[in-house]
Enzyme design. Structure first.
Site, PDB file in Angstrom:
ATOM      1  CG  ASP A  98      -2.092  -0.966   1.055  1.00  0.00           C
ATOM      2  OD1 ASP A  98      -2.529  -1.158  -0.097  1.00  0.00           O
ATOM      3  OD2 ASP A  98      -2.571  -1.501   2.062  1.00  0.00           O
ATOM      4  N   GLY A  99       1.963   1.268   0.735  1.00  0.00           N
ATOM      5  CA  GLY A  99       2.810   2.445   0.770  1.00  0.00           C
ATOM      6  C   GLY A  99       3.356   2.789  -0.603  1.00  0.00           C
ATOM      7  NE  ARG A 153       7.698  13.853  27.595  1.00  0.00           N
ATOM      8  CZ  ARG A 153       8.671  14.628  28.063  1.00  0.00           C
ATOM      9  NH1 ARG A 153       8.654  15.932  27.810  1.00  0.00           N
ATOM     10  NH2 ARG A 153       9.656  14.117  28.766  1.00  0.00           N
ATOM     11  CG  ASP A 172      -1.201   9.613  22.798  1.00  0.00           C
ATOM     12  OD1 ASP A 172      -1.114  10.345  23.799  1.00  0.00           O
ATOM     13  OD2 ASP A 172      -1.106   8.376  22.842  1.00  0.00           O
ATOM     14  CB  THR A 232      -9.812   1.528   5.292  1.00  0.00           C
ATOM     15  OG1 THR A 232      -9.111   1.996   4.130  1.00  0.00           O
ATOM     16  CG2 THR A 232     -11.306   1.547   5.022  1.00  0.00           C
ATOM     17  CB  ALA A 233      -4.998   4.055   6.576  1.00  0.00           C
ATOM     18  CE1 TYR A 234      -2.503   5.887  14.346  1.00  0.00           C
ATOM     19  CE2 TYR A 234      -1.251   7.625  13.276  1.00  0.00           C
ATOM     20  CZ  TYR A 234      -1.580   6.909  14.402  1.00  0.00           C
ATOM     21  OH  TYR A 234      -0.968   7.216  15.599  1.00  0.00           O
ATOM     22  CG  LEU A 288     -10.513   0.978  10.704  1.00  0.00           C
ATOM     23  CD1 LEU A 288     -11.987   1.333  10.777  1.00  0.00           C
ATOM     24  CD2 LEU A 288     -10.280  -0.077   9.628  1.00  0.00           C
ATOM     25  CB  SER A 289      -5.573   1.848  13.832  1.00  0.00           C
ATOM     26  OG  SER A 289      -5.328   0.953  12.771  1.00  0.00           O
TER      27      SER A 289
END
Length: 273
Positions: free
Chosen positions: A61-62, A140, A159, A170-172, A174-175
């Protein structure tokens, strides 16, 4: 039709995958070019993009995301062939190279995906998935104020904050607890990362939103905006991050009659590792 094949030799079996794709194109008598540089991204990548009619991005994907953004500047569509792990952005898998004939017959569709323009001072970048504002190497919490078209929206203690496209939902994002957004929609998705609140939720903004993110600073802990996980731009003290829809779009070639939701089920919902 002339095709540019952009491989990523850093992926597992990258060289073998390139050999197989080139052999398939030769069988179909499709002229193609590949960069001479074996690094990724190759330094001569733009030469290939300028000389072709379509692009094959060979990797995970990248790799596909990077090629799609670079190809957008030349108005060229990109077919991703997955030789990595997940391959959510890919149009074909390595065991489906027989379908490359559709490039000649025109049996494919081109999906236009929204891009984001990301600006920090005089530094400009472009995102297909997301822009993430967060602290540096130390984990931090950061205070981030968010405004839309100059009007305050929310102030986060978290964060970090993710501004994603529907493709990047559907990437970061979603997480981090963000929703899945159909890529045919045009909107900006704002998702906080581990917010210090019980009531903080993601936001969806219309496509013409002009978001301004203003992080609080501590001199001993720098703030960065990371674009598609491949570029980190420092945000100076007192600086802001501007994020808006780009006039350019990424063009992805789809050959299989499979919907976004079917791909979602195959690639993510049934994934175990």
């Amino acid at each position: 039709m002339k095709v540019a094949v952009i491989p990523n030799y850093q992926t597992e079996d990258g060289a073998v995958a390139l050999e197989r794709v080139c052999a398939a194109l030769k069988t179909l008598s499709v002229p193609f070019c590949t960069p001479k540089d074996t690094a990724f991204p190759p330094v001569d990548m733009d030469d290939c993009l300028a000389a072709c009619d379509a692009v094959i991005a060979l990797g995970g994907d990248g790799t596909i995301i990077h090629c799609a953004k670079r190809a957008a500047a030349f108005g060229k569509p990109v077919l991703g062939i997955n030789s990595g792990r997940l391959g959510f952005m890919a149009g074909l898998e390595m065991n489906e190279l027989d379908q490359l004939e559709r490039l000649l017959t025109g049996e494919y569709i081109v999906e236009h995906r929204m891009l984001l323009d990301v600006t920090v001072g005089q530094v400009h970048s472009r995102a297909l998935n997301e822009a993430v504002v967060s602290r540096g190497a130390l984990s931090r919490m950061v205070e981030i104020g968010v405004a839309n078209n100059g009007a305050p929206v929310m102030a986060y203690q978290a964060d970090g904050v993710i501004v994603a496209t529907p493709t990047g939902s559907t990437a970061y994002s979603l997480s981090a607890g963000g929703p899945v957004v159909d890529p045919e929609l045009e909107c900006l998705l704002l998702t906080p990362i581990c917010p210090h609140s019980l009531y903080t939720r993601p936001y969806l903004f219309q496509k013409d939103a002009q978001l301004t993110l203003t992080p609080g600073h501590r001199k001993d802990v720098p703030v960065f905006v990371t674009v598609d996980g491949e570029e980190a731009i420092p945000v100076p003290e007192g600086g802001t991050v501007q994020v808006a829809r780009s006039e350019a779009t990424a063009a992805l070639i789809r050959m299989k009659p499979i919907s976004f939701y079917e791909t979602l089920g195959q690639k993510l919902m049934n994934r175990r590792v």
